[in-house]
Design a protein around this motif. Structure first.
Motif, PDB file in Angstrom:
ATOM      1  N   GLN A  76       0.833  -1.200   0.000  1.00 29.38           N
ATOM      2  CA  GLN A  76       0.000   0.000   0.000  1.00 29.38           C
ATOM      3  C   GLN A  76       0.869   1.251   0.000  1.00 29.38           C
ATOM      4  OE1 GLN A  76      -2.914   0.614   3.158  1.00 29.38           O
ATOM      5  NE2 GLN A  76      -4.211   1.586   1.639  1.00 29.38           N
ATOM      6  N   THR A  77       0.464   2.214  -0.816  1.00 26.96           N
ATOM      7  CA  THR A  77       1.200   3.473  -0.917  1.00 26.96           C
ATOM      8  C   THR A  77       0.631   4.510   0.038  1.00 26.96           C
ATOM      9  OG1 THR A  77      -0.227   4.247  -2.697  1.00 26.96           O
ATOM     10  CG2 THR A  77       1.796   3.083  -3.334  1.00 26.96           C
ATOM     11  N   LYS A  78       1.416   5.540   0.261  1.00 29.40           N
ATOM     12  CA  LYS A  78       0.989   6.709   1.029  1.00 29.40           C
ATOM     13  C   LYS A  78       1.271   7.934   0.169  1.00 29.40           C
ATOM     14  CE  LYS A  78       1.601   3.596   4.362  1.00 29.40           C
ATOM     15  NZ  LYS A  78       2.107   2.254   4.021  1.00 29.40           N
ATOM     16  N   LEU A  79       0.283   8.805   0.030  1.00 30.75           N
ATOM     17  CA  LEU A  79       0.433  10.036  -0.731  1.00 30.75           C
ATOM     18  C   LEU A  79       0.711  11.174   0.238  1.00 30.75           C
ATOM     19  CD1 LEU A  79       0.179  11.858  -3.255  1.00 30.75           C
ATOM     20  CD2 LEU A  79      -2.299  11.899  -2.837  1.00 30.75           C
ATOM     21  N   ILE A  80       1.855  11.831   0.073  1.00 25.99           N
ATOM     22  CA  ILE A  80       2.174  13.038   0.830  1.00 25.99           C
ATOM     23  C   ILE A  80       1.939  14.197  -0.116  1.00 25.99           C
ATOM     24  CG2 ILE A  80       3.956  14.358   2.037  1.00 25.99           C
ATOM     25  CD1 ILE A  80       5.264  11.685   2.805  1.00 25.99           C
ATOM     26  N   ALA A  81       1.104  15.147   0.302  1.00 28.80           N
ATOM     27  CA  ALA A  81       0.757  16.264  -0.578  1.00 28.80           C
ATOM     28  C   ALA A  81       0.808  17.587   0.173  1.00 28.80           C
ATOM     29  CB  ALA A  81      -0.632  16.056  -1.170  1.00 28.80           C
ATOM     30  N   PHE A  82       1.150  18.636  -0.590  1.00 26.03           N
ATOM     31  CA  PHE A  82       1.196  20.006  -0.092  1.00 26.03           C
ATOM     32  C   PHE A  82       0.292  20.838  -0.987  1.00 26.03           C
ATOM     33  CE2 PHE A  82       5.170  17.955   0.811  1.00 26.03           C
ATOM     34  CZ  PHE A  82       5.471  18.337   2.103  1.00 26.03           C
ATOM     35  N   ILE A  83      -0.623  21.600  -0.378  1.00 24.53           N
ATOM     36  CA  ILE A  83      -1.526  22.455  -1.151  1.00 24.53           C
ATOM     37  C   ILE A  83      -1.434  23.878  -0.613  1.00 24.53           C
ATOM     38  CG2 ILE A  83      -3.546  21.943   0.283  1.00 24.53           C
ATOM     39  CD1 ILE A  83      -5.209  21.988  -2.346  1.00 24.53           C
ATOM     40  N   ASP A  84      -1.391  24.827  -1.532  1.00 22.12           N
ATOM     41  CA  ASP A  84      -1.336  26.236  -1.148  1.00 22.12           C
ATOM     42  C   ASP A  84      -2.725  26.688  -0.716  1.00 22.12           C
ATOM     43  OD1 ASP A  84      -0.034  28.936  -1.100  1.00 22.12           O
ATOM     44  OD2 ASP A  84      -1.587  29.315  -2.601  1.00 22.12           O
ATOM     45  N   ASP A  85      -2.818  27.347   0.404  1.00 21.05           N
ATOM     46  CA  ASP A  85      -4.105  27.729   0.985  1.00 21.05           C
ATOM     47  C   ASP A  85      -4.861  28.744   0.127  1.00 21.05           C
ATOM     48  OD1 ASP A  85      -5.758  27.551   3.641  1.00 21.05           O
ATOM     49  OD2 ASP A  85      -5.679  29.680   3.111  1.00 21.05           O
ATOM     50  N   ALA A  86      -4.193  29.761  -0.383  1.00 23.51           N
ATOM     51  CA  ALA A  86      -4.878  30.832  -1.118  1.00 23.51           C
ATOM     52  C   ALA A  86      -5.272  30.414  -2.528  1.00 23.51           C
ATOM     53  CB  ALA A  86      -4.007  32.081  -1.174  1.00 23.51           C
ATOM     54  N   SER A  87      -4.359  29.763  -3.238  1.00 23.32           N
ATOM     55  CA  SER A  87      -4.597  29.470  -4.652  1.00 23.32           C
ATOM     56  C   SER A  87      -5.155  28.074  -4.905  1.00 23.32           C
ATOM     57  CB  SER A  87      -3.288  29.620  -5.433  1.00 23.32           C
ATOM     58  OG  SER A  87      -2.381  28.598  -5.066  1.00 23.32           O
ATOM     59  N   ARG A  88      -5.031  27.187  -3.945  1.00 23.75           N
ATOM     60  CA  ARG A  88      -5.400  25.769  -4.069  1.00 23.75           C
ATOM     61  C   ARG A  88      -4.486  25.007  -5.018  1.00 23.75           C
ATOM     62  NH1 ARG A  88      -8.699  28.655  -1.421  1.00 23.75           N
ATOM     63  NH2 ARG A  88     -10.582  27.781  -0.537  1.00 23.75           N
ATOM     64  N   VAL A  89      -3.351  25.599  -5.392  1.00 24.79           N
ATOM     65  CA  VAL A  89      -2.374  24.879  -6.201  1.00 24.79           C
ATOM     66  C   VAL A  89      -1.816  23.728  -5.384  1.00 24.79           C
ATOM     67  CG1 VAL A  89       0.078  25.084  -6.885  1.00 24.79           C
ATOM     68  CG2 VAL A  89      -1.610  26.539  -7.918  1.00 24.79           C
ATOM     69  N   VAL A  90      -1.718  22.573  -6.011  1.00 18.60           N
ATOM     70  CA  VAL A  90      -1.005  21.471  -5.384  1.00 18.60           C
ATOM     71  C   VAL A  90       0.474  21.726  -5.655  1.00 18.60           C
ATOM     72  CG1 VAL A  90      -0.608  18.987  -5.380  1.00 18.60           C
ATOM     73  CG2 VAL A  90      -2.924  19.887  -5.651  1.00 18.60           C
ATOM     74  N   CYS A  91       1.191  22.067  -4.596  1.00 25.75           N
ATOM     75  CA  CYS A  91       2.605  22.414  -4.722  1.00 25.75           C
ATOM     76  C   CYS A  91       3.425  21.187  -5.082  1.00 25.75           C
ATOM     77  CB  CYS A  91       3.110  23.023  -3.426  1.00 25.75           C
ATOM     78  SG  CYS A  91       2.166  24.491  -2.962  1.00 25.75           S
ATOM     79  N   HIS A  92       3.074  20.069  -4.504  1.00 23.18           N
ATOM     80  CA  HIS A  92       3.685  18.788  -4.847  1.00 23.18           C
ATOM     81  C   HIS A  92       2.891  17.695  -4.154  1.00 23.18           C
ATOM     82  CE1 HIS A  92       6.712  15.954  -6.171  1.00 23.18           C
ATOM     83  NE2 HIS A  92       6.788  15.478  -4.937  1.00 23.18           N
ATOM     84  N   GLY A  93       2.830  16.570  -4.803  1.00 25.37           N
ATOM     85  CA  GLY A  93       2.254  15.371  -4.215  1.00 25.37           C
ATOM     86  C   GLY A  93       3.015  14.185  -4.758  1.00 25.37           C
ATOM     87  N   GLU A  94       3.267  13.216  -3.893  1.00 26.54           N
ATOM     88  CA  GLU A  94       4.027  12.047  -4.325  1.00 26.54           C
ATOM     89  C   GLU A  94       3.629  10.841  -3.493  1.00 26.54           C
ATOM     90  OE1 GLU A  94       8.745  10.881  -5.023  1.00 26.54           O
ATOM     91  OE2 GLU A  94       8.179  12.938  -4.541  1.00 26.54           O
ATOM     92  N   ALA A 151     -14.093  26.871  -5.554  1.00 18.39           N
ATOM     93  CA  ALA A 151     -14.013  27.780  -4.405  1.00 18.39           C
ATOM     94  C   ALA A 151     -13.407  29.137  -4.761  1.00 18.39           C
ATOM     95  CB  ALA A 151     -13.212  27.133  -3.282  1.00 18.39           C
ATOM     96  N   ILE A 152     -12.559  29.178  -5.772  1.00 13.97           N
ATOM     97  CA  ILE A 152     -11.894  30.439  -6.113  1.00 13.97           C
ATOM     98  C   ILE A 152     -12.305  30.955  -7.494  1.00 13.97           C
ATOM     99  CG2 ILE A 152      -9.934  30.059  -4.581  1.00 13.97           C
ATOM    100  CD1 ILE A 152      -8.310  29.183  -7.050  1.00 13.97           C
TER     101      ILE A 152
END
Length: 184
Positions: free
Chosen positions: A28-46, A154-155
């Protein structure tokens, strides 16, 4: 709440993902993700086959090189998000590391909502789960070509366009040996 500018705050979290084959064994994999609060851009996910401080550092490093340095990183109280290494990296970068209240999943609502979109729009596809590399290649393409490039409800604009409005405010971290030392 919502921050006014891109990179004022990123939310980060880990989600359980699909099983991939590693040396013939499904893991089983685990996804670590970072999302920018204002823009909702996914900064990175892996996706990773383990959730550890090392995998978090690898994902954070990729996010920082892609989208710059956030002023604040908002995470839960899990051991990898409270590790000495992450505390030191954030301190070296001048990024405030903040933790959610204990057992308050709603506090990181934007990243949790993104994970729902991952389940509903990405994981339902006929994915090649024969390797972690194939899964990550498909995920990166989906994030950059679909999620970040489509109007967000949302934006009312594309996350990547909203992020671009604040480019002049963003401190970027160019990849080089000196900056690599932040992650030692």
């Amino acid at each position: 709440f919502s921050k006014e500018h891109a990179n004022e705050m990123w939310q980060a979290e880990t989600m359980f993902g699909p099983h991939v084959r590693v040396e013939g064994t499904p893991i089983q994999t685990k996804l670590i993700a970072f999302i920018d609060d204002a823009s909702r851009v996914v900064c990175h996910g892996e996706f990773f086959v383990q959730e550890s401080t090392d995998t978090l550092i690898r994902a954070l490093r990729a996010a920082l090189y892609k989208r710059g340095i956030p002023e604040q990183l908002y995470v839960d109280n899990g051991s990898i998000y409270s590790s000495r290494e992450i505390i030191l990296i954030c301190a070296r970068l001048g990024c405030l590391l903040s933790h959610t209240p204990v057992r308050d999943g709603a506090a990181k609502g934007k990243v949790e909502r993104f994970f729902r979109t991952v389940r509903d729009a990405f994981l339902i596809r006929a994915l090649d789960l024969s390797s972690l590399e194939n899964l990550n290649r498909a995920f990166t393409a989906w994030v950059e070509e679909e999620y970040n490039a489509r109007t967000h409800s949302a934006i009312n604009m594309r996350p990547i366009d909203r992020f671009g409005l604040d480019l002049s405010r963003i401190r970027f971290l160019p990849p080089n040996e000196a900056n690599d030392e932040f992650f030692f």
